[in-house]
Design an enzyme around this catalytic site. Structure first.
Site, PDB file in Angstrom:
ATOM      1  N   CYS A 201      44.519  43.242  30.957  1.00 27.08           N
ATOM      2  CA  CYS A 201      44.809  44.548  31.541  1.00 27.08           C
ATOM      3  C   CYS A 201      44.978  45.624  30.464  1.00 27.08           C
ATOM      4  O   CYS A 201      44.003  46.034  29.857  1.00 27.08           O
ATOM      5  CB  CYS A 201      46.019  44.428  32.470  1.00 27.08           C
ATOM      6  SG  CYS A 201      46.131  45.757  33.678  1.00 27.08           S
TER       7      CYS A 201
ATOM      8  N   HIS B 156      44.509  39.786  36.162  1.00 24.72           N
ATOM      9  CA  HIS B 156      45.615  39.011  35.579  1.00 24.72           C
ATOM     10  C   HIS B 156      45.455  37.520  35.867  1.00 24.72           C
ATOM     11  O   HIS B 156      45.972  37.020  36.869  1.00 24.72           O
ATOM     12  CB  HIS B 156      46.949  39.481  36.166  1.00 24.72           C
ATOM     13  CG  HIS B 156      47.368  40.826  35.682  1.00 24.72           C
ATOM     14  ND1 HIS B 156      48.229  41.009  34.618  1.00 24.72           N
ATOM     15  CD2 HIS B 156      47.031  42.068  36.103  1.00 24.72           C
ATOM     16  CE1 HIS B 156      48.412  42.291  34.404  1.00 24.72           C
ATOM     17  NE2 HIS B 156      47.700  42.965  35.296  1.00 24.72           N
TER      18      HIS B 156
END
Ligand SMILES: *[C@@H]1O[C@H](CO)[C@@H](O)[C@H](O)[C@H]1NC(C)=O
Ligand SMILES: *[C@@H]1O[C@H](CO)[C@@H](O)[C@H](O)[C@H]1NC(C)=O
Ligand SMILES: *[C@@H]1O[C@H](CO)[C@@H](O)[C@H](O)[C@H]1NC(C)=O
Length: 339
Positions: A156, A268
């Site tokens: 991320c 994620h």
């Protein structure tokens, strides 16, 4: 009479069990790889001598307590989500926290004790955190250039930072609407060979392209077009998957470096198995397999590293086991906080 015979049999069995060489070899749990060199005739085939079976991953802490001050308001606090630690551990490695605001020579020392690095999600894109993440990225590239196989996994914010470092443009990222939602991954590659997906089961790859098995939570990202237009980025990263945001705009969800063991996720991979802080996180068996296969790949890369800790005692003193995570109840469930 019958109970005497029973007792005798039991004693006999116990004697045989205690005398068994397999039981003796269990006692040889020493703190090095000697257990693989057992010569008692009962040993299993040696694992690959080219691989290192005690890998350690450095995880860079991110400024703040990670949970909006619910656990700590200390201005110098930084954190690692426990999910990232467990992700690495589930792949078969230990963790050393690299605390972003500790002295630089200590950070360099720690980088010499580990076999790879993980950059977590977060929001910090300026200041000391940015500088330290950039320095670590440069060291990762230098270690690889010098012949080590030293992987980096960026999640991320980590992906966004790498894009900024590589393009040398801190405005390279674009606004995307990828907040708190699970999504599919659209594969941009015709075969997974040579990529992080190469040992993912084919049925799982199919499901990842059709079912929402990737947890997204981001405001920024890089479109395939933006990457192609930037020669530094397009020669560094191969696009593995893209995902459409809620406005149906495609961003790169997974990328892997052509010439370095560097993998970057806008999503994620660590959350499916280990994070319960948001109801959107997928927890199906297939979602958990995504976490497990990603962790297996990352740590299989770290096992190729030729680095060995020059100071095993120092290694032990820096391990995450010296710290306890705190329970936050929402957001990240558990975080390691360093103050
Ligand atoms: C941090 O500050 C906020 C806002 O003042 C407060 O609500 C919170 O309780 C503080 N957290 C801690 C751990 O003291
Ligand atoms: C995978 O790629 C390697 C080299 O990158 C090659 O040697 C091998 O044959 C490939 N395997 C398949 C199944 O394509
Ligand atoms: C944070 O601040 C406290 C109190 O000033 C200090 O004892 C501690 O060493 C600092 N920690 C870091 C990582 O800078």
């Amino acid at each position: 009479m019958a109970s005497n015979v029973g007792a005798l049999l039991l004693l006999l069995l116990l004697a045989v069990w205690i005398g068994s060489p397999k039981v003796e070899s269990l006692a040889l749990q020493v703190e090095d790889d000697a257990i693989f060199r057992s010569s008692d005739g009962f040993s299993c085939p040696s694992p690959d001598p080219l691989l290192y079976y005690r890998p350690v991953i450095g995880i860079l802490t991110h400024p703040g307590d990670g949970v909006n001050g619910r656990l700590s308001n200390a201005t110098n606090a930084s954190n690692i989500p426990a999910s990232c630690v467990r992700f690495v551990e589930s792949g078969g490695a230990r963790v050393i926290p690299i605390i972003y605001n500790e002295p630089e020579d200590l950070i360099i020392q720690k980088l010499n004790l580990v076999n790879g690095v993980l950059l977590t999600g977060g929001w910090a894109k300026t200041g000391l955190y940015y500088d330290v993440a950039k320095k670590i990225f440069e060291i990762v590239l230098a270690k690889n250039d010098a012949g080590d196989h030293f992987p980096l996994l960026a999640v991320c914010l980590g992906f966004e930072l790498l894009s900024m470092f590589i393009s040398q443009n801190n405005d390279i990222c674009e606004r995307f609407y990828g907040e708190i939602r699970a999504s599919t991954l659209q594969f941009s590659i015709s075969e997974t060979n040579g990529t992080l997906f190469e040992r993912f089961p084919p049925d799982l790859l199919t499901k990842m392209s059709k079912e929402c098995l990737a947890m997204q939570n981001h405001l920024f990202g890089i479109s395939p077009k933006r990457l192609q237009e930037n020669s530094a980025l397009s020669s560094f990263f191969k696009i593995l998957t893209t995902t459409a945001d809620t406005n149906n705009e495609d961003y790169i969800s997974t990328a892997q470096a052509y010439n370095y063991p560097v993998i970057a996720f806008q999503w994620h991979p660590e959350k499916n198995a280990f994070d319960w802080g948001s109801n959107e996180i997928p927890h199906s068996e297939d979602a958990v397999r995504v976490t497990q296969n990603t962790a297996n790949y990352f740590i299989s890369e770290a096992r190729k590293s030729s680095s060995r800790p020059d100071d095993p005692v120092m290694l032990l003193s820096h391990l995450i086991y010296n710290h306890k995570p705190a329970y936050a109840g929402e957001g990240y469930d558990e975080v390691y906080i360093f103050t």
